[in-house]
Design a protein around this motif. Structure first.
Motif, mmCIF file in Angstrom:
data_model
loop_
_atom_site.group_PDB
_atom_site.id
_atom_site.type_symbol
_atom_site.label_atom_id
_atom_site.label_comp_id
_atom_site.label_asym_id
_atom_site.label_seq_id
_atom_site.Cartn_x
_atom_site.Cartn_y
_atom_site.Cartn_z
ATOM 1 N N ASP A 11 40.009 36.431 31.078
ATOM 2 C CA ASP A 11 39.162 35.403 29.729
ATOM 3 C C ASP A 11 38.074 36.124 30.497
ATOM 4 O OD1 ASP A 11 41.136 35.624 28.434
ATOM 5 O OD2 ASP A 11 41.665 33.756 29.069
ATOM 6 N N ASP A 12 38.267 35.486 31.932
ATOM 7 C CA ASP A 12 37.020 34.967 32.593
ATOM 8 C C ASP A 12 36.089 36.621 32.876
ATOM 9 O OD1 ASP A 12 38.643 35.120 34.874
ATOM 10 O OD2 ASP A 12 37.587 34.014 35.911
ATOM 11 N N TYR A 33 43.877 43.370 39.929
ATOM 12 C CA TYR A 33 42.894 41.880 39.720
ATOM 13 C C TYR A 33 42.518 41.522 38.338
ATOM 14 C CZ TYR A 33 38.980 38.526 41.273
ATOM 15 O OH TYR A 33 38.396 37.949 41.290
ATOM 16 N N PHE A 34 42.433 42.489 38.012
ATOM 17 C CA PHE A 34 41.618 42.496 36.837
ATOM 18 C C PHE A 34 42.388 41.698 35.212
ATOM 19 C CE2 PHE A 34 38.130 44.434 38.342
ATOM 20 C CZ PHE A 34 37.002 44.292 37.584
ATOM 21 N N LYS A 55 34.056 39.398 29.037
ATOM 22 C CA LYS A 55 32.814 39.716 28.491
ATOM 23 C C LYS A 55 31.550 40.623 29.471
ATOM 24 C CE LYS A 55 29.087 37.025 27.474
ATOM 25 N NZ LYS A 55 28.105 35.765 27.036
ATOM 26 N N GLU A 56 32.055 40.324 30.681
ATOM 27 C CA GLU A 56 31.194 40.794 31.679
ATOM 28 C C GLU A 56 31.538 42.280 31.887
ATOM 29 O OE1 GLU A 56 28.326 40.491 36.148
ATOM 30 O OE2 GLU A 56 29.809 39.435 35.561
ATOM 31 N N LEU A 57 32.784 42.515 31.768
ATOM 32 C CA LEU A 57 33.379 44.085 31.935
ATOM 33 C C LEU A 57 33.206 44.917 30.763
ATOM 34 C CD1 LEU A 57 35.346 45.234 33.575
ATOM 35 C CD2 LEU A 57 37.287 44.731 32.071
ATOM 36 N N LEU A 58 33.058 44.177 29.598
ATOM 37 C CA LEU A 58 32.980 44.342 28.737
ATOM 38 C C LEU A 58 31.528 45.022 28.065
ATOM 39 C CD1 LEU A 58 36.175 44.102 26.137
ATOM 40 C CD2 LEU A 58 35.718 45.556 27.674
#
Length: 304
Positions: free
Chosen positions: A163-164, A104-105, A167-170
């Motif tokens: 891309d969406d 999914y990622f 930011k939150e993943l990292l």
């Protein structure tokens, strides 16, 4: 009888929808798979690394001190809902679906997997939710110049992070918070090493400092029997003179070293925000809990 056609293209999306937070779900399923594969019962020399590789926009998940995948485990890994963990109460995993969250990622749902088993046999696959191949290509076809895995264990590459989600993943602090909130028990009791490296700097996830504070208001119950079910090994409730991070408020319900959920304390907000604890069980109750645990490992169903 005719076999029904199955479209697996959106399987990862359907699975992702089961998670209250997909970033929490990602770490939980990745660590659960690796912890279940530990070489020794207490996880001696076990380690897991989450690493972001910016050149290929890839999240790498690599474990050490694990069995790796032999032919049987390899075949099960490649299948959806194909697992033999459901009967093993000590295994954190159960349904064989969490690994599909990895797809999914990825923008193109592409995941690469390397593994070396106990006999030193190396295996590599690349695949999406619909198909995979472990014969035609090698790691160098996707990541030129990168050496193959060189130790017993498994390494997963989630390529082309969306891309969406990136930011939150990292967000290192947030991701590490999810890790320790779920896996504090194995970190504390077994010295499990979990590393987060999203910016070129390795950070070992550690127990929060408030765990070390001696509470003057603490209740401990041990070996409390629940009639016809089994025993509560430990029920610990602690009240501190300071507010506890939200992720740790309430009483953690533990299974296989993993926090499944936290039960909020019914009290005044001030008390609620300063109270935490945990409850773990003997093998009889753990076995029963596993049967009614949700596939995302984040709660229980009352339907079983």
């Amino acid at each position: 009888m005719k076999r029904r056609l199955v479209n697996l293209e959106r399987t990862d999306e359907n699975i992702a929808d089961q998670y209250p937070d997909i970033f929490d779900g990602l770490q939980k399923d990745a660590i659960q798979n690796a912890w279940d594969a530990k070489l020794t019962k207490k996880g001696k020399d076990w380690k897991l690394i989450f690493k972001y590789e910016p050149v290929h926009n890839a999240l790498i998940i690599e474990d050490f001190g694990t069995t790796g995948m032999n032919e049987k485990r390899w075949e099960r890994y490649q299948g959806l809902w194909h697992t033999d963990k459901i009967e093993d109460y000590e295994a954190a995993g159960s349904r064989g679906q969490g690994k599909f969250l990895f797809h999914y990622f990825s923008k193109n749902k592409l995941v690469l997997t390397e593994t070396i088993d106990e006999n030193g046999a190396y295996r590599f696959s690349y695949g999406t939710t619909q198909e995979y191949d472990d014969k035609e290509k090698t790691l160098s076809n996707f990541i030129p110049g990168t050496p193959n895995l060189n130790h017993q264990g498994t390494k997963i590459w989630i390529l082309n992070i969306k891309d969406d989600l990136k930011k939150e993943l990292l967000d290192i602090e947030k991701f590490s918070g999810f890790v320790v909130a779920s896996w504090w028990e194995v970190i504390q009791n077994y010295n499990a090493t979990i590393v987060v490296d999203f910016d070129g700097s390795e950070r070992i996830v550690s127990i929060p400092t408030f765990f070390l504070i001696k509470s003057k208001k603490e209740k401990n119950y041990q070996d409390e029997e629940i009639k016809k079910l089994g025993k509560i090994r430990n029920l610990v409730i602690r009240y501190l003179n300071e507010e506890i991070p939200t992720l740790f408020q309430g009483i953690a319900i533990q299974r296989a070293g993993m926090t499944i959920l936290r039960i909020p304390v019914r009290a005044d907000e001030t008390i609620k925000k300063r109270t935490y604890g945990y409850c773990n069980f003997d093998e009889k109750i753990e076995s029963e809990l596993k049967k009614c645990e949700l596939p995302n490992h984040m709660g229980f169903t009352t339907k079983r």
